[in-house]
Scaffold this motif. Structure first.
Motif, PDB file in Angstrom:
ATOM      1  N   GLN A  37       0.852  -1.177   0.000  1.00  0.00           N
ATOM      2  CA  GLN A  37       0.000   0.000   0.000  1.00  0.00           C
ATOM      3  C   GLN A  37       0.892   1.232   0.000  1.00  0.00           C
ATOM      4  N   TYR A  38       0.603   2.189  -0.886  1.00  0.00           N
ATOM      5  CA  TYR A  38       1.406   3.392  -0.997  1.00  0.00           C
ATOM      6  C   TYR A  38       0.594   4.604  -0.549  1.00  0.00           C
ATOM      7  N   GLU A  39       1.186   5.423   0.304  1.00  0.00           N
ATOM      8  CA  GLU A  39       0.554   6.705   0.609  1.00  0.00           C
ATOM      9  C   GLU A  39       0.615   7.612  -0.608  1.00  0.00           C
ATOM     10  N   ASN A  40       1.738   7.537  -1.328  1.00  0.00           N
ATOM     11  CA  ASN A  40       1.916   8.273  -2.576  1.00  0.00           C
ATOM     12  C   ASN A  40       2.524   7.338  -3.598  1.00  0.00           C
ATOM     13  N   LYS A  86       3.451  -1.270   4.020  1.00  0.00           N
ATOM     14  CA  LYS A  86       2.932   0.064   3.736  1.00  0.00           C
ATOM     15  C   LYS A  86       4.106   1.002   3.496  1.00  0.00           C
ATOM     16  N   PHE A  87       4.084   1.704   2.363  1.00  0.00           N
ATOM     17  CA  PHE A  87       5.103   2.687   2.033  1.00  0.00           C
ATOM     18  C   PHE A  87       4.566   4.060   2.415  1.00  0.00           C
ATOM     19  N   ARG A  88       5.167   4.649   3.425  1.00  0.00           N
ATOM     20  CA  ARG A  88       4.704   5.931   3.940  1.00  0.00           C
ATOM     21  C   ARG A  88       5.533   7.087   3.364  1.00  0.00           C
ATOM     22  N   LEU A 106      14.925   3.361   8.554  1.00  0.00           N
ATOM     23  CA  LEU A 106      14.371   3.560   7.219  1.00  0.00           C
ATOM     24  C   LEU A 106      13.068   2.795   7.049  1.00  0.00           C
ATOM     25  N   ALA A 107      12.871   1.809   7.909  1.00  0.00           N
ATOM     26  CA  ALA A 107      11.663   0.987   7.879  1.00  0.00           C
ATOM     27  C   ALA A 107      11.584   0.254   9.211  1.00  0.00           C
ATOM     28  N   VAL A 122       7.693   0.974   5.328  1.00  0.00           N
ATOM     29  CA  VAL A 122       8.877   1.602   4.753  1.00  0.00           C
ATOM     30  C   VAL A 122       8.672   3.110   4.784  1.00  0.00           C
ATOM     31  N   LEU A 123       9.640   3.820   5.342  1.00  0.00           N
ATOM     32  CA  LEU A 123       9.538   5.273   5.496  1.00  0.00           C
ATOM     33  C   LEU A 123      10.247   5.935   4.321  1.00  0.00           C
ATOM     34  N   CYS A 124       9.481   6.216   3.273  1.00  0.00           N
ATOM     35  CA  CYS A 124      10.067   6.680   2.015  1.00  0.00           C
ATOM     36  C   CYS A 124      10.847   7.982   2.159  1.00  0.00           C
ATOM     37  N   ASP A 125      10.392   8.889   3.002  1.00  0.00           N
ATOM     38  CA  ASP A 125      11.107  10.159   3.162  1.00  0.00           C
ATOM     39  C   ASP A 125      12.517   9.922   3.689  1.00  0.00           C
ATOM     40  N   LYS A 126      12.661   9.026   4.643  1.00  0.00           N
ATOM     41  CA  LYS A 126      13.978   8.685   5.186  1.00  0.00           C
ATOM     42  C   LYS A 126      14.842   8.002   4.125  1.00  0.00           C
ATOM     43  N   VAL A 127      14.237   7.068   3.395  1.00  0.00           N
ATOM     44  CA  VAL A 127      14.968   6.355   2.346  1.00  0.00           C
ATOM     45  C   VAL A 127      15.418   7.335   1.265  1.00  0.00           C
ATOM     46  N   ARG A 128      14.535   8.235   0.875  1.00  0.00           N
ATOM     47  CA  ARG A 128      14.847   9.202  -0.181  1.00  0.00           C
ATOM     48  C   ARG A 128      16.027  10.095   0.203  1.00  0.00           C
TER      49      ARG A 128
END
Length: 205
Positions: A37-40, A86-88, A106-107, A122-128
């Motif tokens: 599931q993707y928030e964005n 879930k990808f946040r 990061l997750a 998965v915390l996409c902002d941190k990964v990015r």
């Protein structure tokens, strides 16, 4: 191989209600159904690279991944070996560096009573931010592809915890305690011997 009602598991995962017994949890025998599931929504190039890289990382362990979107899952659907992810945040790479604190995980994967649940975020902002900090030159133009690679490696790290039912880490490889931005986007990184062992002996709960 045990089959579970996906609606029940999704309800537990999305509400993070962890007061739940373990008798019905899946054993991670291939194929693995990965419900995401993707928030964005990430761009197409990120999704393609994420799937390619995850398959590469798991192929030595003979884990075949079947990708499913959360919104595609209907009530009563039965699947085997289910992991929910879930990808946040924003999973799209930005050209300019972002001033954001990249410290912290990061997750993470949910646990209860010492057991590792098949529910990860998965915390996409941190990964990015971590991935962008290691990019230079022509890599910036490939930002979304490299973002997909980074997300795959973070996701593989969480699958290691779930498959091995372990909170521990290895000294090297994808399952080490932390991955640097350079390791997230490098041309190649694998699980070390101990990480491979945990994946190959999955399902021992």
């Amino acid at each position: 191989m045990r089959f579970l009602n996906v609606n029940c598991l999704i309800t537990v995962a999305m509400t993070t209600s962890l007061a739940w017994g373990f008798e019905g949890l899946p054993s991670l025998n291939a194929p693995l159904t990965l419900v995401v599931q993707y928030e964005n929504q990430p761009p197409a190039e990120s999704l393609v690279e994420m799937r390619r890289e995850l398959n590469t990382l798991l192929q030595k362990s003979s884990i075949q991944v079947e990708w499913r979107l959360r919104e595609e899952m209907k009530e009563g659907t039965e699947v085997s070996d289910l992991v929910l992810v879930k990808f946040r945040g924003n999973c799209r790479m930005q050209t300019e560096p972002v001033m954001l604190d990249e410290r912290g995980p990061l997750a993470f994967t949910h646990t209860t009573d010492g057991e590792v649940l098949p529910f990860s975020e998965v915390l996409c902002d941190k990964v990015r931010v971590a991935a962008r900090s290691a990019m230079h030159g022509g890599q910036i133009a490939q930002g979304n592809t490299l973002m997909g690679r980074a997300m795959a490696r973070v996701l593989a790290h969480e699958i290691y915890h779930i498959a091995g039912n372990t909170k521990g880490h290895t000294k090297e490889g994808v399952s080490r305690r932390s991955l640097t931005g350079a390791q997230l986007i490098a041309d190649r990184i694998d699980f070390d011997v101990l990480g491979e062992h945990a994946l190959q002996h999955r399902g021992a709960r």
